[in-house]
Design a protein around this motif. Structure first.
Motif, PDB file in Angstrom:
ATOM      1  N   GLY A  77      51.329  87.429  11.142  1.00 52.53           N
ATOM      2  CA  GLY A  77      52.534  87.036  11.864  1.00 52.53           C
ATOM      3  C   GLY A  77      52.229  86.440  13.217  1.00 52.53           C
ATOM      4  N   LEU A  78      53.170  86.556  14.141  1.00 53.74           N
ATOM      5  CA  LEU A  78      53.027  85.961  15.461  1.00 53.74           C
ATOM      6  C   LEU A  78      51.890  86.601  16.247  1.00 53.74           C
ATOM      7  CD1 LEU A  78      56.796  85.707  16.406  1.00 53.74           C
ATOM      8  CD2 LEU A  78      55.316  83.903  15.517  1.00 53.74           C
ATOM      9  N   ASN A 109      46.275  91.324  18.965  1.00 64.21           N
ATOM     10  CA  ASN A 109      44.998  90.685  18.691  1.00 64.21           C
ATOM     11  C   ASN A 109      44.851  90.472  17.197  1.00 64.21           C
ATOM     12  OD1 ASN A 109      44.141  90.441  21.316  1.00 64.21           O
ATOM     13  ND2 ASN A 109      43.088  92.395  21.330  1.00 64.21           N
ATOM     14  N   ALA A 110      44.325  89.317  16.839  1.00 64.32           N
ATOM     15  CA  ALA A 110      44.131  88.968  15.440  1.00 64.32           C
ATOM     16  C   ALA A 110      43.013  87.935  15.363  1.00 64.32           C
ATOM     17  CB  ALA A 110      45.421  88.397  14.860  1.00 64.32           C
ATOM     18  N   TYR A 111      42.562  87.655  14.153  1.00 64.12           N
ATOM     19  CA  TYR A 111      41.553  86.630  13.940  1.00 64.12           C
ATOM     20  C   TYR A 111      42.235  85.287  13.758  1.00 64.12           C
ATOM     21  CZ  TYR A 111      38.267  90.409  13.301  1.00 64.12           C
ATOM     22  OH  TYR A 111      37.494  91.509  13.501  1.00 64.12           O
ATOM     23  N   LEU A 112      41.636  84.259  14.346  1.00 65.43           N
ATOM     24  CA  LEU A 112      42.123  82.887  14.219  1.00 65.43           C
ATOM     25  C   LEU A 112      40.957  81.994  13.813  1.00 65.43           C
ATOM     26  CD1 LEU A 112      43.997  82.729  17.628  1.00 65.43           C
ATOM     27  CD2 LEU A 112      45.088  82.805  15.389  1.00 65.43           C
ATOM     28  N   THR A 113      41.248  80.959  13.064  1.00 63.97           N
ATOM     29  CA  THR A 113      40.296  79.876  12.869  1.00 63.97           C
ATOM     30  C   THR A 113      40.695  78.810  13.868  1.00 63.97           C
ATOM     31  OG1 THR A 113      40.084  80.392  10.524  1.00 63.97           O
ATOM     32  CG2 THR A 113      39.404  78.200  11.216  1.00 63.97           C
ATOM     33  N   VAL A 114      39.781  78.379  14.716  1.00 61.45           N
ATOM     34  CA  VAL A 114      40.114  77.404  15.756  1.00 61.45           C
ATOM     35  C   VAL A 114      39.255  76.153  15.613  1.00 61.45           C
ATOM     36  CG1 VAL A 114      40.933  79.156  17.377  1.00 61.45           C
ATOM     37  CG2 VAL A 114      38.559  78.434  17.462  1.00 61.45           C
ATOM     38  N   ILE A 115      39.868  75.009  15.955  1.00 60.04           N
ATOM     39  CA  ILE A 115      39.189  73.719  15.907  1.00 60.04           C
ATOM     40  C   ILE A 115      39.426  73.042  17.259  1.00 60.04           C
ATOM     41  CG2 ILE A 115      38.933  71.534  14.690  1.00 60.04           C
ATOM     42  CD1 ILE A 115      40.573  72.936  12.386  1.00 60.04           C
ATOM     43  N   PRO A 116      38.391  72.855  18.067  1.00 55.15           N
ATOM     44  CA  PRO A 116      38.561  72.186  19.356  1.00 55.15           C
ATOM     45  C   PRO A 116      39.067  70.760  19.164  1.00 55.15           C
ATOM     46  CG  PRO A 116      36.385  73.181  19.170  1.00 55.15           C
ATOM     47  CD  PRO A 116      37.017  73.254  17.822  1.00 55.15           C
ATOM     48  N   SER A 117      39.812  70.263  20.170  1.00 50.44           N
ATOM     49  CA  SER A 117      40.364  68.916  20.084  1.00 50.44           C
ATOM     50  C   SER A 117      40.518  68.338  21.482  1.00 50.44           C
ATOM     51  CB  SER A 117      41.726  68.955  19.385  1.00 50.44           C
ATOM     52  OG  SER A 117      42.242  67.641  19.248  1.00 50.44           O
ATOM     53  N   SER A 118      40.761  67.043  21.517  1.00 51.85           N
ATOM     54  CA  SER A 118      41.172  66.375  22.759  1.00 51.85           C
ATOM     55  C   SER A 118      42.647  66.030  22.600  1.00 51.85           C
ATOM     56  CB  SER A 118      40.358  65.099  22.970  1.00 51.85           C
ATOM     57  OG  SER A 118      40.659  64.158  21.953  1.00 51.85           O
ATOM     58  N   SER A 119      43.312  65.700  23.683  1.00 52.75           N
ATOM     59  CA  SER A 119      44.736  65.371  23.586  1.00 52.75           C
ATOM     60  C   SER A 119      44.952  64.122  22.735  1.00 52.75           C
ATOM     61  CB  SER A 119      45.349  65.194  24.976  1.00 52.75           C
ATOM     62  OG  SER A 119      44.648  64.216  25.699  1.00 52.75           O
ATOM     63  N   GLY A 168      44.788  89.001   9.535  1.00 57.74           N
ATOM     64  CA  GLY A 168      44.567  90.417   9.756  1.00 57.74           C
ATOM     65  C   GLY A 168      43.123  90.836   9.598  1.00 57.74           C
ATOM     66  N   ASP A 169      42.301  89.995   8.964  1.00 52.97           N
ATOM     67  CA  ASP A 169      40.897  90.368   8.809  1.00 52.97           C
ATOM     68  C   ASP A 169      40.003  89.153   9.019  1.00 52.97           C
ATOM     69  OD1 ASP A 169      39.975  89.295   5.953  1.00 52.97           O
ATOM     70  OD2 ASP A 169      42.009  90.090   5.749  1.00 52.97           O
ATOM     71  N   ARG A 170      38.806  89.411   9.455  1.00 53.31           N
ATOM     72  CA  ARG A 170      37.844  88.348   9.767  1.00 53.31           C
ATOM     73  C   ARG A 170      37.497  87.520   8.535  1.00 53.31           C
ATOM     74  NH1 ARG A 170      34.608  87.151  14.050  1.00 53.31           N
ATOM     75  NH2 ARG A 170      32.870  85.802  13.530  1.00 53.31           N
ATOM     76  N   ASN A 171      37.425  88.145   7.359  1.00 56.94           N
ATOM     77  CA  ASN A 171      37.044  87.410   6.143  1.00 56.94           C
ATOM     78  C   ASN A 171      37.978  86.253   5.859  1.00 56.94           C
ATOM     79  OD1 ASN A 171      34.745  88.886   5.596  1.00 56.94           O
ATOM     80  ND2 ASN A 171      35.829  90.381   4.344  1.00 56.94           N
ATOM     81  N   ALA A 172      39.284  86.441   6.014  1.00 57.28           N
ATOM     82  CA  ALA A 172      40.243  85.360   5.758  1.00 57.28           C
ATOM     83  C   ALA A 172      40.007  84.210   6.737  1.00 57.28           C
ATOM     84  CB  ALA A 172      41.670  85.881   5.871  1.00 57.28           C
ATOM     85  N   ALA A 173      39.806  84.532   8.010  1.00 58.65           N
ATOM     86  CA  ALA A 173      39.548  83.492   9.015  1.00 58.65           C
ATOM     87  C   ALA A 173      38.225  82.780   8.730  1.00 58.65           C
ATOM     88  CB  ALA A 173      39.537  84.108  10.410  1.00 58.65           C
TER      89      ALA A 173
END
Length: 109
Positions: free
Chosen positions: A32-33, A37-47, A84-89
């Motif tokens: 959810g929102l 604290n939760a796991y995220l997959t993040v991708i750096p970007s420029s504007s 909710g878990d690192r494996n999914a991310a």
């Protein structure tokens, strides 16, 4: 370019570009929102690249509600999740990296 169908409960290969081997879209369990604290997959970007990156992530099967453009805490990036878990991310990170995106896993809000 047409947008591929959304992922179904069972993973299916989506080859929008030729890749060395077909990759199944990871199944997800999100929490959810980002109120905790939760796991995220993040991708750096420029504007300048942010709109194209968001389109690409959608094309690869990430649902709209899981895509979060963010500025903090590590600069401009697209966050996918929360999970909710690192494996999914990690599964999403590996999947997106196989398509050339600089995805990584982050734990936080």
């Amino acid at each position: 370019t047409p947008i591929p169908p959304r992922p179904s409960p069972s993973p299916t290969p989506i080859p929008p570009r030729p890749s060395p081997s077909p990759i199944a879209i990871p199944t997800i369990r999100y929490v959810g929102l980002l109120s905790q604290n939760a796991y995220l997959t993040v991708i750096p970007s420029s504007s300048q690249n942010l709109p194209a990156l968001i389109r690409r992530v959608r094309e690869l099967g990430v649902k709209e509600g899981l895509i979060l453009p963010r500025q903090a805490p590590r600069g401009l990036h697209v966050a996918i999740g929360p999970f909710g878990d690192r494996n999914a991310a990690e599964r999403w990170s590996n999947y997106l990296r196989a398509y050339g995106l600089d995805a990584r896993v982050y734990f936080g809000r």
